[in-house]
Enzyme design. Structure first.
Site, PDB file in Angstrom:
ATOM      1  N   GLU A  93     -35.583   3.479   8.664  1.00 50.80           N
ATOM      2  CA  GLU A  93     -35.877   2.058   8.519  1.00 50.80           C
ATOM      3  C   GLU A  93     -37.220   1.849   7.829  1.00 50.80           C
ATOM      4  OE1 GLU A  93     -33.538  -0.237  12.021  1.00 50.80           O
ATOM      5  OE2 GLU A  93     -35.065   1.180  12.714  1.00 50.80           O
ATOM      6  N   GLU A 114     -28.291   5.745  15.533  1.00 49.81           N
ATOM      7  CA  GLU A 114     -28.334   4.974  16.782  1.00 49.81           C
ATOM      8  C   GLU A 114     -26.987   4.861  17.467  1.00 49.81           C
ATOM      9  OE1 GLU A 114     -31.942   3.590  14.454  1.00 49.81           O
ATOM     10  OE2 GLU A 114     -29.887   4.210  14.009  1.00 49.81           O
TER      11      GLU A 114
END
Length: 263
Positions: free
Chosen positions: A116, A136
């Site tokens: 990210e 995730e």
């Protein structure tokens, strides 16, 4: 060369270039609350520093950033978790919206929050060992730092879905044709190439470079704010769910056991 003092990272400046190095090498530079705050502080300060024309961000050791520190995640209350995610939004904005171009020098794993962070950078140079992923889903969660929104913007929806829904960890070389990674170079040339680009950019008129950054960001961005809010809401629900809590605890316990064996 000057150096700023932090606990989880270092900031060194030479001429008009700043190098931010993430320094939790024993944890593959996994991001805890302190590192999150220090990244925000460092990038916000550099954005306002008229003596800096470009920023390079890299990691110490084998990792660029292996995502959030899941051991810390597992100990958070729901309120703690929400606060951490909200602070993360500010941290990523400090990079993406920085007045100075940010060049990522990927020295190793950039996973979860690490990828990210990469998605927020303006130019990405990687060595041949670097790998990226948004895993995730393996915790029964979704990214919370803009991973769902920025990956679609930079990779296209189908490529993003492949990463997000499988949790795959992919060599940096496979992201060159998508445009996310600009170049892959030999490990020993990584920093010299990143610094070469930073110095080249920093030598140009600052107002023009800042203008270019704002223009290209505008061209690439849809309704990011709404998407980020949706992402945080869904992540919060999943974190509080039975399977989310179970998988986060299991991951944290395995990580602690591996650390115990290493010691």
């Amino acid at each position: 060369m000057t150096k700023e003092a932090y606990q989880t990272l270092s900031v060194e400046t030479s001429g008009r270039v700043a190098v931010v190095t993430l320094r939790r090498a024993d944890q593959l530079n996994a991001m805890n609350k302190r590192m999150q705050g220090e990244i925000t502080a460092a990038f916000e300060a550099l954005s306002q520093d008229e003596g800096i024309g470009a920023i390079v961000v890299t990691g110490e050791g084998r990792g660029f950033m292996a995502g959030a520190d899941i051991k810390e995640y597992a100990a958070q209350t729901g309120a703690d978790f929400d606060a951490f995610q909200a602070a993360g939004t500010r941290m990523y904005a400090a990079i993406e919206d920085n007045r100075k171009p940010v060049i990522a020098a990927l020295n190793g794993y950039a996973l979860g929050g690490g990828m990210e962070l990469v998605l927020c950078c303006d130019i990405v140079i990687a060595n041949q060992f670097a790998k990226l992923g948004l895993p995730e889903i393996k915790l029964g969660l979704v990214p919370g730092g803009g991973g769902t929104q920025r990956s679609v913007a930079k990779l296209g929806r189908n490529r993003a879905n492949m990463l997000l829904m499988t949790g795959a960890i992919v060599p940096a070389s496979e992201f060159v044709d998508t445009g996310l990674v600009n170049e892959v170079v030999d490990a020993e040339k990584l920093m010299s190439r990143a610094l070469e680009l930073a110095e080249m950019i920093a030598a140009e008129p600052p107002a023009a470079i800042e203008g270019l950054k704002r223009l290209t960001a505008h061209a690439a961005r849809g309704d990011l704010a709404k998407g980020l809010a949706m992402e945080r809401d869904i992540l919060g629900e999943l974190y509080r769910s039975e399977i989310g809590q179970k998988r986060v605890r299991e991951f944290a316990e395995k990580s602690a056991a591996r650390a115990g064996k290493a010691n």
